[in-house]
Design an enzyme around this catalytic site. Structure first.
Site, PDB file in Angstrom:
ATOM      1  N   HIS A 185       0.959  -1.094   0.028  1.00  0.00           N
ATOM      2  CA  HIS A 185       0.065   0.064   0.002  1.00  0.00           C
ATOM      3  C   HIS A 185       0.962   1.198  -0.028  1.00  0.00           C
ATOM      4  CE1 HIS A 185      -3.575   2.228   0.659  1.00  0.00           C
ATOM      5  NE2 HIS A 185      -3.061   3.085   1.436  1.00  0.00           N
TER       6      HIS A 185
ATOM      7  N   ASP B 277      -6.917  -3.281   3.324  1.00  0.00           N
ATOM      8  CA  ASP B 277      -5.557  -2.852   3.910  1.00  0.00           C
ATOM      9  C   ASP B 277      -5.452  -2.995   5.549  1.00  0.00           C
ATOM     10  OD1 ASP B 277      -5.003  -1.701   1.481  1.00  0.00           O
ATOM     11  OD2 ASP B 277      -6.087   0.159   1.851  1.00  0.00           O
TER      12      ASP B 277
HETATM   13  C1  GRF Z   1       1.771   1.272  -6.197  1.00  0.00           C
HETATM   14  O1  GRF Z   1       1.699   2.471  -5.615  1.00  0.00           O
HETATM   15  C2  GRF Z   1       0.965   0.389  -5.078  1.00  0.00           C
HETATM   16  O2  GRF Z   1       1.505   0.658  -3.960  1.00  0.00           O
HETATM   17  C3  GRF Z   1      -0.285   0.340  -5.190  1.00  0.00           C
HETATM   18  O3  GRF Z   1      -0.663   0.437  -6.603  1.00  0.00           O
HETATM   19  C4  GRF Z   1       0.475   1.168  -7.341  1.00  0.00           C
HETATM   20  C5  GRF Z   1       0.782   0.364  -8.434  1.00  0.00           C
HETATM   21  O4  GRF Z   1       1.632   0.877  -9.361  1.00  0.00           O
HETATM   22  N1  GRF Z   1      -1.004  -0.557  -4.569  1.00  0.00           N
HETATM   23  P1  GRF Z   1       2.169  -0.077 -10.707  1.00  0.00           P
HETATM   24  O5  GRF Z   1       0.860  -0.763 -11.352  1.00  0.00           O
HETATM   25  O6  GRF Z   1       2.959  -1.193  -9.923  1.00  0.00           O
HETATM   26  O7  GRF Z   1       2.931   0.909 -11.489  1.00  0.00           O
END
Ligand code: GRF
Length: 189
Positions: A104, A145
């Site tokens: 998260h 979460d």
């Molecule tokens: C990340 O910031 C992750 O923490 C959140 O969603 C985002 C995904 O980014 N849960 P990506 O698709 O890996 O670029």
């Protein structure tokens, strides 16, 4: 060999970093990537990375055993959620108890819960005048979460930072720590 499946809904930059990190690892491999969105860029990345991918819709996920069947057929040991936006159904949580890991992009328990994803999280952090943000890597339970925290890392938030600046700082932390923390958990360290 421990086999991991990555679930992602969007761009998949974390999915890519994780896959690259475990390339040639003798004891952990990324077996496949699953997405709930047929148009998500993570599927393109999967192709480029030569990783098998699967898609599913809401009915498949919540009303059938399609996803669980894929995981069982492929002998998946751990599920990694990397930007996956749907709540995991009870039957998968039960089967993979303490073997589903999410990241998260904030310091839970702050700025979590339903609807708190992507830039909305960073916007909320900036709006609240927070002096720091970061990442939380945690086990997944049946509520958004709220599973037990495994690891957190922090970054500073400057008064002039925009949500986009914060996102960039947080992404850096994600790329640096998520693969390593997965490795520790999966190898039981
Ligand atoms: C990340 O910031 C992750 O923490 C959140 O969603 C985002 C995904 O980014 N849960 P990506 O698709 O890996 O670029």
């Amino acid at each position: 060999m421990k086999k991991l499946a990555i679930f992602a809904s969007g761009s998949g930059s974390n999915a890519q970093k994780i896959t690259e990190y475990f390339k040639n690892n003798p004891s952990i491999c990324i077996d496949c990537i699953l997405s709930n969105r047929k148009d998500s860029y993570v599927l393109e990345r999967a192709k480029q990375l030569n990783i098998k991918s699967f898609t599913f819709d809401r009915t498949d996920f919540y009303d059938t055993d399609k996803v669980l069947a894929i995981l069982e057929e492929r002998n998946i040991d751990f599920i990694i959620l990397a930007g996956f936006l749907w709540l995991i159904p009870q039957k998968i949580i039960q089967k993979y108890s303490n073997r589903i890991i999410n990241i998260h992009p904030a310091l839970l328990p702050k700025f979590g819960g339903k609807g708190m994803f992507g830039i909305k999280v960073h916007q909320a952090v900036v709006d609240a005048g927070e002096k720091e943000s970061g990442i939380t890597i945690h086990y997944v339970n049946e509520r958004y979460d709220e599973g037990a925290t495994i690891f957190q890392a922090k970054c500073l938030v400057d008064p002039n930072d925009t949500p986009e600046n914060v996102a960039e700082k947080v992404h850096k932390l994600e790329y640096e720590y998520f693969p390593k923390v997965i490795e520790e958990v999966v190898s039981g360290l």
